[in-house]
Enzyme design. Structure first.
Site, PDB file in Angstrom:
ATOM      1  N   ARG A   1       0.825  -1.248  -0.028  1.00 44.41           N
ATOM      2  CA  ARG A   1      -0.179  -0.039  -0.114  1.00 44.41           C
ATOM      3  C   ARG A   1       0.810   1.382   0.010  1.00 44.41           C
ATOM      4  O   ARG A   1       0.479   2.425  -0.643  1.00 44.41           O
ATOM      5  CB  ARG A   1      -1.069   0.026   1.233  1.00 44.41           C
ATOM      6  CG  ARG A   1      -1.970  -1.039   1.179  1.00 44.41           C
ATOM      7  CD  ARG A   1      -2.799  -1.457   0.051  1.00 44.41           C
ATOM      8  NE  ARG A   1      -3.923  -2.475  -0.102  1.00 44.41           N
ATOM      9  CZ  ARG A   1      -3.415  -3.685  -0.170  1.00 44.41           C
ATOM     10  NH1 ARG A   1      -2.208  -3.948  -0.658  1.00 44.41           N
ATOM     11  NH2 ARG A   1      -4.526  -4.518  -0.396  1.00 44.41           N
TER      12      ARG A   1
ATOM     13  N   GLU B   1       2.307   1.644  -3.364  1.00 50.40           N
ATOM     14  CA  GLU B   1       0.994   2.143  -4.535  1.00 50.40           C
ATOM     15  C   GLU B   1       0.973   3.823  -4.007  1.00 50.40           C
ATOM     16  O   GLU B   1       0.586   4.296  -5.083  1.00 50.40           O
ATOM     17  CB  GLU B   1      -0.112   1.442  -3.974  1.00 50.40           C
ATOM     18  CG  GLU B   1      -1.354   1.691  -4.816  1.00 50.40           C
ATOM     19  CD  GLU B   1      -2.698   0.801  -4.495  1.00 50.40           C
ATOM     20  OE1 GLU B   1      -2.825  -0.234  -4.938  1.00 50.40           O
ATOM     21  OE2 GLU B   1      -3.586   1.204  -3.821  1.00 50.40           O
TER      22      GLU B   1
ATOM     23  N   SER C   1      14.756  15.493   1.292  1.00 45.58           N
ATOM     24  CA  SER C   1      15.932  14.341   1.386  1.00 45.58           C
ATOM     25  C   SER C   1      15.285  13.009   2.118  1.00 45.58           C
ATOM     26  O   SER C   1      14.259  13.395   2.928  1.00 45.58           O
ATOM     27  CB  SER C   1      16.890  15.128   2.452  1.00 45.58           C
ATOM     28  OG  SER C   1      18.021  14.154   2.641  1.00 45.58           O
TER      29      SER C   1
END
Lengths: 147, 147, 147, 147, 147, 147, 147, 147, 147, 147
Positions: free
Chosen positions: E88, E91, E114
């Site tokens: 997830r 994704e 960063s």
């Protein structure tokens, strides 16, 4: 005994005894290239060759037998190669593959160069501007069959 | 004009005029292999060579100029190759890559064969058992430098 | 003994004895970068260097011998790299690769920078705004040969 | 106008006018490396730089504007690279990546070299044994933060 | 001792003693996220932190030492992730990566966040419609440098 | 009209009119992150939102309709990302993915953070040592169901 | 004890005792599908379930404990699957994935079917033309949230 | 006319006329799932079905003919899927593939579920805790043949 | 005992006793192809067949049992194959796959050839121009179902 | 004219005229399999065959010429195949590749079956339990050469 273990034991014995691939090749009357490929598990010795190689390396009957097995070829290769020497060969296929295809088609017609009915020579060429490596690939031309 | 378009137009003109790679090579005094690779966008002609090739193929100044660009090499290659002829070359690297590494190290020491300071010949060998293809790779040996 | 095992044993001894890569480099009169790459299995020491390194690390004859083998390079590398430090180098090739190609072609013509006839320096630059790392790559220019 | 089209048009104009990257760099007072990377769509010019570059290349306001967009970087790169020049850089990361990591850790501690707060120089070094290419990477050392 | 073995032994001891990551974090005065990442081999404790953690887990001096090594990061990660929880997150990068790029550029200009000068918090938010997870990423903005 | 063309036309209009993502978000009363993701083709506006956005951008009814389609998500993303800004997010999943999994399991038990019942904020944090980016991910915890 | 070893030992005990997955499922009052997935290391039993399963299989306390760990899911899966049975499921996603997306969107709107708040049944349907397999996937519809 | 162009034109006509997949399915007396898959180019209508669909969508004879071609299936699918809805189906294969294999083998013996002699239903289940999606896969069991 | 170990032990016993695949096939009254595939872990013997094979090879009851397990198929295969013999088969699918699809569709309509309800013969054809290999694939035609 | 365009135009003409592959094969006196593969761009017709095919399909001289070019083979293939019919062939290589290797080695020794000096037949076998497809592969045995 699996063929990979056979390969590992032969290389170890070769290193320990300080025997070169050329010496092994001379023992069985084959070229250094083919002999090296057989020891690295990419080609197959018959019973007589196997016996000679194992005697030279001081190895027993089980390795002698395993060395005659037909190997699964190419299973250890890394593609694209990470080693710079092997990568340069890969690069030649990458850069010149289509060139070779065109030139073979122009010279011999529609077909391929066999990688089975095939031999290879590797030679050192001394040169004042730096030595050179000369690799000769020689394979049967197989024309595409129609049916 | 992008180099790829230049390549496409040259091949089209070559096909239409029925000119062989050998004829183009003879025109500029280079080998057929190198000349083919230049037309396929893997090597670079200078201004004089470019002019001669374009005149032979009946192509204009814009192609003549584009043909002198330094190309991005290998961008069109499919790896692993799908074409059987090119795959057989790839297979030789796959199966014999480590063999070639061992033999070069045994014969010349720690280093590589250059794919830049390099040339290649492709010849047809007539043979009663079926013609053969002979490919000769000839590259400078570059020893690893220490520092 | 396989080269990878040799590498692992040397790193273990180095850690145990608290010896730095710089100390090993000084022992054999080579730069820290080259020496580190040799210990990590990417370059090869000769017999004298090998002896000195093994004595410093308190290692035996079998490691001393294995350390002189020509290694298969790059076999342990993960590409694209997962470690952030190594990824940043990869990113420089990704983002600036074509830029470097264009600038080298503009400054030196058609050819490449060798990664074999090559050396590298890594230095720390103290800086009030935060220290900097300076990596210098220095390789022979190899022009493409025609034939 | 998309940034890629802007890049293509600038390269075309540059080729047509016969202007070098160095000339463009001089025009805007930046180094040749950074300027080349900007034209290739990997860095961003501000309004003043953009204007100067477009005037030099004889390009209009729409390109001048598009040239100021923040690009999606690295989208055109082929990894592993097929072009021999770029591959050699990739190979240096492949072969020396872990070496660079170890040496930076030994010299500066736990952290990375930034590829953002970063600059690069590329120089030709004349040498009687063959000219050399010298690439200098200079990046800020970023220590890992704890929290 | 290799860092991966150190990680495995620490997790085993943690499970056996029934100690939570939060307890270890409290022991060394660091956040649970950073502490967990250090134990999983992605960040590095100093000598004092290492000692405290090993005492809490009842582990010896060799682990204490190994725990201070700078690890090779990310080597165990599977990408794309197969575990649904980690997928997830992947994704979110897949679907929202370009959105995040556009918003950061609009709010802060040309640069990146960063992942080194960086921290992360993970909190549980109780909610009558089902509890929620809140992850906060906080990284330094690094503007691209020109040269 | 395909959704991708709709996206391209909206971005072009936005650039031409000099409208920011924030302005579009304010127009429809949504956050800048969600609004940007909708314009980039990763979320869906309803009829009223679509109308407002198209009026603001001066676009016609066909785009207004296409903008309401449910898109195929993530089809344009490059994984692993080549753009440094997006790669850093990917790197966080690579390096901290397992850490996040362990901490969520310790704090909330066996389950995942939803990427659907989910929202995200991106803020600029001014800081004398350099501004920072703060990204907050807030997703519903979904416990694994047994049956 | 690592979760994978736990899985291997449970399967070995199951095979030795000749116990079916259905019998284990009945023992803990769960469906055969969920129970099988838990034993294969993809779902988690609580303490009571774990105890019952281990007693049935004649396994000790260490396995009982390891069986309660939250596993890293999907790490053993081969994608695309090589086993024909599993490949057919993959093929259904390949061929019908977009169809399922369109039909769910037409019937329920913009959202997804959860694979977490989810259950599955597998039944044999006797049929004179050859028995059939019936797999029922039942997952919560999660609408995309706006913010 | 190529099948992909046929698909694109049908979807465009469907969107313009505001016709649902269910309406098309009712017109030809097939299920919505099968009908949607046929329009998306994964199954084939016969001449009568094709005529009805094209009349409903107001399309001409060339589309009617192209719609009867046997398509190359799955060529547009992205694997692993990037769209969250389709990924969840892929994840079910990833996480539960081996479970399904074990349960089918336990219930029906050595064989597979056909993805050819196969049908699928997709239904909305209203539920006060949130609606659910129910997908039923029903395929012939094909036992492995011996010979 | 895992199925892979069972396979390895059977191959070892077969090699040691010098028994051919044909002899094993004759012992159980199956073809050599099917029998070889069963021993290599791609098909399953019943109790009676398993007993006969193990007696012939002089193997015990645990192997006899393991040999009856339903294997996870194809897990050891390398794709694309590296072994030249297996690659040639892969190449036939690569080069002739679409041809086979078109011819089957022209001769039998819309459907596939089953790889489950399937058998294969391999024969040597003596030929004065060089012996030939003849492989016959015979699978049930499965027409696509509509619903 | 590029070979791919030639293929596309021939398929279009074939579909329009309602000519089967069998009719084209009969016209040139070749088998349906070889003829189909030639039209799909995987084999090459000579001038006479090309003329006949083009007359039958009502195509002009430019296609007639292009049809005689030696194509780059396999460039359009998707591997692993997504179309179920072609995947089943791929699966046979995946599952039975090693079996075929062992049986060929047992029957003919160390060598391969050529995919160049090769032909294939595809036949429909009527069968009351469902028609069957019979594919016969017939290739020259090429023994490995030693040198």
């Amino acid at each position: 005994m699996k063929r990979e273990i056979c390969t590992a034991l032969m290389l170890e014995a070769k290193q320990e005894k300080g025997i070169s691939f050329q010496q092994i090749a001379d023992e069985i009357g084959r070229s250094i290239v083919w002999t090296t490929s057989a020891i690295l598990g990419q080609n197959t010795c018959d019973a007589i060759e196997s016996k000679k190689v194992c005697e030279l390396l001081g190895l027993g009957i089980d390795i002698e037998k395993a060395f005659q097995q037909f190997p699964s070829k190419g299973t250890e290769a890394i593609m694209p190669p990470t080693d710079p020497l092997i990568y340069r060969l890969y690069e030649i296929v990458l850069i010149y593959g289509d060139t070779i295809k065109q030139v073979i088609h122009e010279k011999l017609g529609d077909g391929i160069m066999s990688a089975i009915d095939f031999n290879m020579q590797i030679e050192k060429e001394e040169n004042p501007n730096g030595d050179r490596v000369k690799i000769t690939l020689d394979g049967k031309f197989l024309p595409y069959k129609k049916w």
